[in-house]
Design a protein around this motif. Structure first.
Motif, PDB file in Angstrom:
ATOM      1  N   SER A   1     103.172  33.836 -11.390  1.00 54.83           N
ATOM      2  CA  SER A   1     103.048  33.631  -9.932  1.00 54.83           C
ATOM      3  C   SER A   1     103.949  32.563  -9.345  1.00 54.83           C
ATOM      4  O   SER A   1     103.615  31.955  -8.334  1.00 54.83           O
ATOM      5  CB  SER A   1     101.586  33.336  -9.569  1.00 54.83           C
ATOM      6  N   VAL A   2     105.112  32.325  -9.954  1.00 54.41           N
ATOM      7  CA  VAL A   2     106.072  31.383  -9.334  1.00 54.41           C
ATOM      8  C   VAL A   2     106.984  32.119  -8.352  1.00 54.41           C
ATOM      9  O   VAL A   2     107.711  31.506  -7.588  1.00 54.41           O
ATOM     10  CB  VAL A   2     106.906  30.647 -10.401  1.00 54.41           C
ATOM     11  N   GLY A   3     107.014  33.459  -8.440  1.00 52.97           N
ATOM     12  CA  GLY A   3     107.830  34.234  -7.495  1.00 52.97           C
ATOM     13  C   GLY A   3     108.968  35.000  -8.136  1.00 52.97           C
ATOM     14  O   GLY A   3     109.917  35.411  -7.472  1.00 52.97           O
ATOM     15  N   LYS A   4     108.898  35.229  -9.451  1.00 52.69           N
ATOM     16  CA  LYS A   4     109.993  35.939 -10.158  1.00 52.69           C
ATOM     17  C   LYS A   4     110.186  37.347  -9.581  1.00 52.69           C
ATOM     18  O   LYS A   4     111.290  37.760  -9.269  1.00 52.69           O
ATOM     19  CB  LYS A   4     109.668  36.015 -11.647  1.00 52.69           C
ATOM     20  N   SER A   5     109.081  38.087  -9.449  1.00 54.94           N
ATOM     21  CA  SER A   5     109.200  39.483  -8.976  1.00 54.94           C
ATOM     22  C   SER A   5     109.652  39.530  -7.522  1.00 54.94           C
ATOM     23  O   SER A   5     110.473  40.374  -7.150  1.00 54.94           O
ATOM     24  CB  SER A   5     107.862  40.213  -9.143  1.00 54.94           C
ATOM     25  N   THR A   6     109.143  38.588  -6.734  1.00 52.74           N
ATOM     26  CA  THR A   6     109.570  38.527  -5.318  1.00 52.74           C
ATOM     27  C   THR A   6     111.076  38.306  -5.261  1.00 52.74           C
ATOM     28  O   THR A   6     111.791  38.944  -4.504  1.00 52.74           O
ATOM     29  CB  THR A   6     108.842  37.371  -4.602  1.00 52.74           C
TER      30      THR A   6
ATOM     31  N   ALA B   1     102.248  39.776  -6.453  1.00 51.71           N
ATOM     32  CA  ALA B   1     100.870  39.565  -5.942  1.00 51.71           C
ATOM     33  C   ALA B   1     100.449  38.153  -6.292  1.00 51.71           C
ATOM     34  O   ALA B   1     101.067  37.490  -7.128  1.00 51.71           O
ATOM     35  CB  ALA B   1      99.930  40.577  -6.580  1.00 51.71           C
TER      36      ALA B   1
ATOM     37  N   PHE C   1      99.960  37.245 -13.916  1.00 51.82           N
ATOM     38  CA  PHE C   1     100.316  38.379 -14.788  1.00 51.82           C
ATOM     39  C   PHE C   1     100.331  39.687 -14.016  1.00 51.82           C
ATOM     40  O   PHE C   1      99.832  40.713 -14.469  1.00 51.82           O
ATOM     41  CB  PHE C   1      99.380  38.449 -16.005  1.00 51.82           C
ATOM     42  N   THR C   2     100.921  39.668 -12.856  1.00 55.22           N
ATOM     43  CA  THR C   2     101.143  40.908 -12.103  1.00 55.22           C
ATOM     44  C   THR C   2     102.156  41.762 -12.869  1.00 55.22           C
ATOM     45  O   THR C   2     101.986  42.954 -13.020  1.00 55.22           O
ATOM     46  CB  THR C   2     101.719  40.579 -10.712  1.00 55.22           C
ATOM     47  N   THR C   3     103.182  41.138 -13.365  1.00 54.58           N
ATOM     48  CA  THR C   3     104.222  41.873 -14.104  1.00 54.58           C
ATOM     49  C   THR C   3     103.871  41.889 -15.586  1.00 54.58           C
ATOM     50  O   THR C   3     103.608  40.820 -16.158  1.00 54.58           O
ATOM     51  CB  THR C   3     105.586  41.179 -13.916  1.00 54.58           C
TER      52      THR C   3
ATOM     53  N   ASN D   1     111.275  27.471  -6.374  1.00 55.19           N
ATOM     54  CA  ASN D   1     110.911  28.395  -5.307  1.00 55.19           C
ATOM     55  C   ASN D   1     109.751  27.829  -4.486  1.00 55.19           C
ATOM     56  O   ASN D   1     109.138  26.829  -4.855  1.00 55.19           O
ATOM     57  CB  ASN D   1     110.527  29.745  -5.927  1.00 55.19           C
ATOM     58  N   LYS D   2     109.459  28.483  -3.348  1.00 57.81           N
ATOM     59  CA  LYS D   2     108.324  28.130  -2.471  1.00 57.81           C
ATOM     60  C   LYS D   2     108.530  26.770  -1.799  1.00 57.81           C
ATOM     61  O   LYS D   2     107.582  26.015  -1.583  1.00 57.81           O
ATOM     62  CB  LYS D   2     106.985  28.141  -3.242  1.00 57.81           C
TER      63      LYS D   2
ATOM     64  N   ASP E   1     108.974  26.330   1.048  1.00 60.14           N
ATOM     65  CA  ASP E   1     108.349  26.364   2.388  1.00 60.14           C
ATOM     66  C   ASP E   1     106.983  25.680   2.397  1.00 60.14           C
ATOM     67  O   ASP E   1     106.425  25.389   3.437  1.00 60.14           O
ATOM     68  CB  ASP E   1     108.206  27.828   2.850  1.00 60.14           C
TER      69      ASP E   1
ATOM     70  N   CYS F   1     111.712  32.320  -1.269  1.00 58.05           N
ATOM     71  CA  CYS F   1     111.836  33.777  -1.115  1.00 58.05           C
ATOM     72  C   CYS F   1     111.222  34.206   0.209  1.00 58.05           C
ATOM     73  O   CYS F   1     111.815  34.972   0.952  1.00 58.05           O
ATOM     74  CB  CYS F   1     111.118  34.490  -2.263  1.00 58.05           C
ATOM     75  N   ASN F   2     110.050  33.648   0.477  1.00 56.71           N
ATOM     76  CA  ASN F   2     109.350  34.089   1.709  1.00 56.71           C
ATOM     77  C   ASN F   2     110.183  33.861   2.951  1.00 56.71           C
ATOM     78  O   ASN F   2     110.174  34.660   3.866  1.00 56.71           O
ATOM     79  CB  ASN F   2     108.018  33.337   1.853  1.00 56.71           C
TER      80      ASN F   2
HETATM   81  N1  GTP Z   1     104.813  30.373  -0.053  1.00 56.85           N
HETATM   82  C1  GTP Z   1     105.564  31.164  -0.815  1.00 56.85           C
HETATM   83  N2  GTP Z   1     104.982  32.116  -1.602  1.00 56.85           N
HETATM   84  C2  GTP Z   1     105.815  32.869  -2.351  1.00 56.85           C
HETATM   85  C3  GTP Z   1     107.229  32.711  -2.345  1.00 56.85           C
HETATM   86  N3  GTP Z   1     107.764  33.620  -3.216  1.00 56.85           N
HETATM   87  C4  GTP Z   1     106.723  34.324  -3.735  1.00 56.85           C
HETATM   88  N4  GTP Z   1     105.544  33.876  -3.211  1.00 56.85           N
HETATM   89  C5  GTP Z   1     104.197  34.388  -3.490  1.00 56.85           C
HETATM   90  O1  GTP Z   1     103.807  33.971  -4.779  1.00 56.85           O
HETATM   91  C6  GTP Z   1     102.933  34.962  -5.346  1.00 56.85           C
HETATM   92  C7  GTP Z   1     103.451  35.371  -6.708  1.00 56.85           C
HETATM   93  O2  GTP Z   1     104.658  36.078  -6.534  1.00 56.85           O
HETATM   94  P1  GTP Z   1     105.207  37.014  -7.701  1.00 56.85           P
HETATM   95  O3  GTP Z   1     106.563  37.463  -7.287  1.00 56.85           O
HETATM   96  O4  GTP Z   1     104.199  38.048  -8.079  1.00 56.85           O
HETATM   97  O5  GTP Z   1     105.329  35.964  -8.904  1.00 56.85           O
HETATM   98  P2  GTP Z   1     105.675  36.283 -10.419  1.00 56.85           P
HETATM   99  O6  GTP Z   1     106.320  35.066 -10.976  1.00 56.85           O
HETATM  100  O7  GTP Z   1     106.443  37.550 -10.514  1.00 56.85           O
HETATM  101  O8  GTP Z   1     104.229  36.470 -11.056  1.00 56.85           O
HETATM  102  P3  GTP Z   1     103.839  37.150 -12.449  1.00 56.85           P
HETATM  103  O9  GTP Z   1     104.469  38.518 -12.472  1.00 56.85           O
HETATM  104  O10 GTP Z   1     102.334  37.224 -12.370  1.00 56.85           O
HETATM  105  O11 GTP Z   1     104.337  36.259 -13.548  1.00 56.85           O
HETATM  106  C8  GTP Z   1     102.917  36.139  -4.374  1.00 56.85           C
HETATM  107  O12 GTP Z   1     101.748  36.055  -3.576  1.00 56.85           O
HETATM  108  C9  GTP Z   1     104.145  35.904  -3.533  1.00 56.85           C
HETATM  109  O13 GTP Z   1     104.019  36.429  -2.228  1.00 56.85           O
HETATM  110  C10 GTP Z   1     107.784  31.700  -1.492  1.00 56.85           C
HETATM  111  O14 GTP Z   1     108.998  31.494  -1.405  1.00 56.85           O
HETATM  112  N5  GTP Z   1     106.914  30.962  -0.758  1.00 56.85           N
END
Ligand code: GTP
Ligand code: K
Ligand code: MG
Length: 400
Positions: free
Chosen positions: A72-77, A90, A94-96, A246-247, A249, A270-271
Motif C-alpha cells: 500500500s505505498v502506491g506501487k500499482s497506482t 486499493a 496485498f492488493t497485488t 510517494n504520497k 500530498d 501519484c494522486n
Molecule cells: N494520498 C495518496 N494516496 C495514494 C497515492 N498513491 C496511491 N495512494 C493510495 O494508496 C493506496 C495503496 O495504493 P496501491 O497502488 O494499491 O499500493 P501498492 O503498493 O500497489 O499496494 P500492494 O499491492 O498492496 O502492495 C490506495 O488507496 C491508493 O489510492 C498518493 O500519491 N497519495
C-alpha cells in the motif's frame, strides 16, 4: 533445525558477543557462517522452476525496472500512471499478488516496469511472497524502492536489509579485492595500502570457513569482512536503486524538502500527479541507455527507431552497435561515420572499438561500397550533415 532458525541462532550469538580485538575473529567467522546459510536459503527449492507461478514474466523492451516496497505505498497506482497497463490499487494490503508488467514509452525506448506484491520484514526468509518478489527484482536493471513519505523512516533500512540478505547491493560498487582460488600454493594475502578492518589472520579464518586453503588475495582498498565475504561468495548483484517517496500530498513541505534532498531520491504524489516527469528522468539516467540513430547511405538519419545499447549489458562500441543490427554485419564493415558527442568532428571516421554516446548518428560504410558523396572532405558539402540534433529539431524534417 531449519536454515532460518540456524541464521537466527547465529545472529543471537553475535548480538551477545562483546565486540573487541579478541572476539573479532570469532565474529568474522560467524558472519561467514550466516552468509553461507543465506546462499543455501537462496537456492530455489529442489525441482521448483524459477520464481514461481505468476512471477514468470518474460523480458520485453530495452530495459527492466522493478517496483519494490511495503504494501500500500502506491506501487500499482504508479505503474498504472506510467504505463498503459492497469494494475489494481486499493487501500487494503496485498492488493497485488503476482507480477504485473507494464511498458513505459520514454525517449524513443520501451522500458518494462514490473509491479510486484508488497514485501514485509522477513521477506528474505520467505515471509509472504518475499522470495519470489526479490528473485524478480534481481532480474531487473534497476530497482525503484517505493516508500510512503508519511511513514518511511525505518522502512528504507528494513527493505535495504531484506534485499541485502539475498545478495543485492544497492547503489554500491563491488569491493576492490582481487581474489583467485588456486590449486596449490597456500594462501597469499597482500594489500596495496594499510588495512584497518581485516588482517591476514582474519582473512585465513574466513577462507577456512569456506574450506579454501589455496588462494591469492589482494586488497586494493581498506575493505571490511563483509566485503571479503561478498567477494568469496561471488554471487552479489550490484544495482542502482532510486528511492521514490510517494504520497507527498499528505506530508508537510519541510519533510518533503528533506526527503527530496537525499541522494538517489525523488518525491512524488501519484494522486496529484506531482513530479512524475522528474522520476522518469532519474530512472532514465540510472538506466544508462544509449540511443544510436542509423543513417543509411545518402539518406537522412532515421530518428524514430534507435538502436538502444546499454553500458551495463553488453556495452556501447561500434561493434556492439553492428552486432545489435545483425551478427554477421561486423565482417562487412570497412568503417563507420559518426556524428554526435562521441565524435571529435562531425562526421568522424571510426572503427569498431569507438565508444558511442547517447543520440549519436552512425552510418556504416561497408567494404565493397564506396562512401556517401566521395571522400571525407567532400562529405562536408552536404550542409545538412546531422550533428547533435535537439528533440525539437528531430520533429521537424531536416532540410536536404
Ligand atoms: N494520498 C495518496 N494516496 C495514494 C497515492 N498513491 C496511491 N495512494 C493510495 O494508496 C493506496 C495503496 O495504493 P496501491 O497502488 O494499491 O499500493 P501498492 O503498493 O500497489 O499496494 P500492494 O499491492 O498492496 O502492495 C490506495 O488507496 C491508493 O489510492 C498518493 O500519491 N497519495
Ligand atoms: K494496496
Ligand atoms: Mg499493488
Amino acid at each position: 533445525m531449519g536454515i532460518v532458525e540456524r541464521i537466527k541462532e547465529i545472529e543471537a550469538e553475535m548480538a551477545r558477543t562483546q565486540k573487541n580485538k579478541a572476539t573479532e575473529y570469532h565474529l568474522g567467522q560467524l558472519k561467514a557462517k550466516i552468509a553461507k546459510l543465506r546462499t543455501q536459503l537462496l537456492e530455489p527449492p529442489k525441482g521448483s522452476s524459477g520464481a514461481g507461478e505468476g512471477f514468470e514474466v518474460t523480458k520485453f523492451g530495452h530495459g527492466r525496472v522493478a517496483l519494490i516496497g511495503f504494501p500500500s505505498v502506491g506501487k500499482s497506482t504508479l505503474l498504472t500512471m506510467l504505463t498503459g497497463t492497469h494494475s489494481e490499487a486499493a487501500s487494503y494490503e496485498f492488493t497485488t499478488l503476482t507480477c504485473i508488467p507494464g511498458i513505459i514509452h520514454y525517449n524513443d525506448t520501451k522500458i518494462q516496469l514490473l509491479d510486484l506484491p508488497g514485501i514485509i520484514e522477513g521477506a528474505s526468509e520467505g515471509k509472504g511472497r518475499g522470495r519470489q518478489v526479490i528473485a524478480v527484482s534481481k532480474s531487473a536493471d534497476i530497482v525503484l524502492m517505493v516508500l510512503d513519505a508519511s511513514k518511511s523512516e525505518g522502512h528504507r533500512q528494513i527493505l535495504t536489509k531484506e534485499l541485502e540478505a539475498v545478495g543485492l547491493r544497492l547503489n554500491k560498487r563491488p569491493p576492490q579485492i582481487y581474489f583467485k582460488k588456486k590449486k596449490t600454493g597456500g594462501i597469499s594475502f597482500n594489500s596495496t595500502l594499510h588495512l584497518t578492518h581485516v588482517d591476514e589472520k582474519l582473512c585465513y579464518q574466513i577462507l577456512h570457513e569456506y574450506k579454501i586453503h589455496n588462494a591469492e588475495v589482494l586488497f586494493r582498498e581498506d575493505a571490511t569482512v563483509d566485503d571479503l565475504i561478498d567477494v568469496i561468495e561471488g554471487n552479489r548483484k550490484y544495482m542502482k536503486c532510486i528511492y521514490v517517496y510517494n504520497k507527498i500530498d499528505v506530508v508537510g513541505i519541510d519533510d518533503v524538502d528533506r526527503l527530496a534532498r537525499q541522494p538517489n531520491s525523488v518525491v512524488i504524489s501519484c494522486n496529484m500527479k506531482l513530479n512524475l516527469d522528474r522520476l522518469l528522468a532519474k530512472m532514465w539516467e540510472a538506466m544508462g541507455l544509449v540511443r544510436i540513430y542509423t543513417k543509411p547511405q545518402g539518406q537522412q538519419p532515421d530518428f524514430t527507431d534507435p538502436v538502444v545499447l546499454s553500458a551495463d549489458r553488453g556495452g556501447c562500441t561500434v561493434e556492439d552497435f553492428c552486432n545489435h543490427i545483425h551478427r554477421s554485419l561486423v565482417k562487412d564493415v570497412k568503417y563507420v561515420l559518426v556524428w554526435g558527442t562521441s565524435a571529435r568532428h562531425s562526421p568522424q571516421h571510426c572503427g569498431l572499438a569507438q565508444m558511442l554516446e547517447d543520440e549519436d548518428v552512425v552510418q556504416i560504410v561497408k567494404k565493397k561500397e564506396k562512401e556517401d558523396g566521395g571522400g571525407r572532405g567532400r562529405f562536408k558539402s552536404h550542409s545538412n550533415a546531422p550533428s547533435r540534433i535537439s528533440d525539437r529539431e528531430k520533429k521537424a524534417p531536416l532540410k536536404t
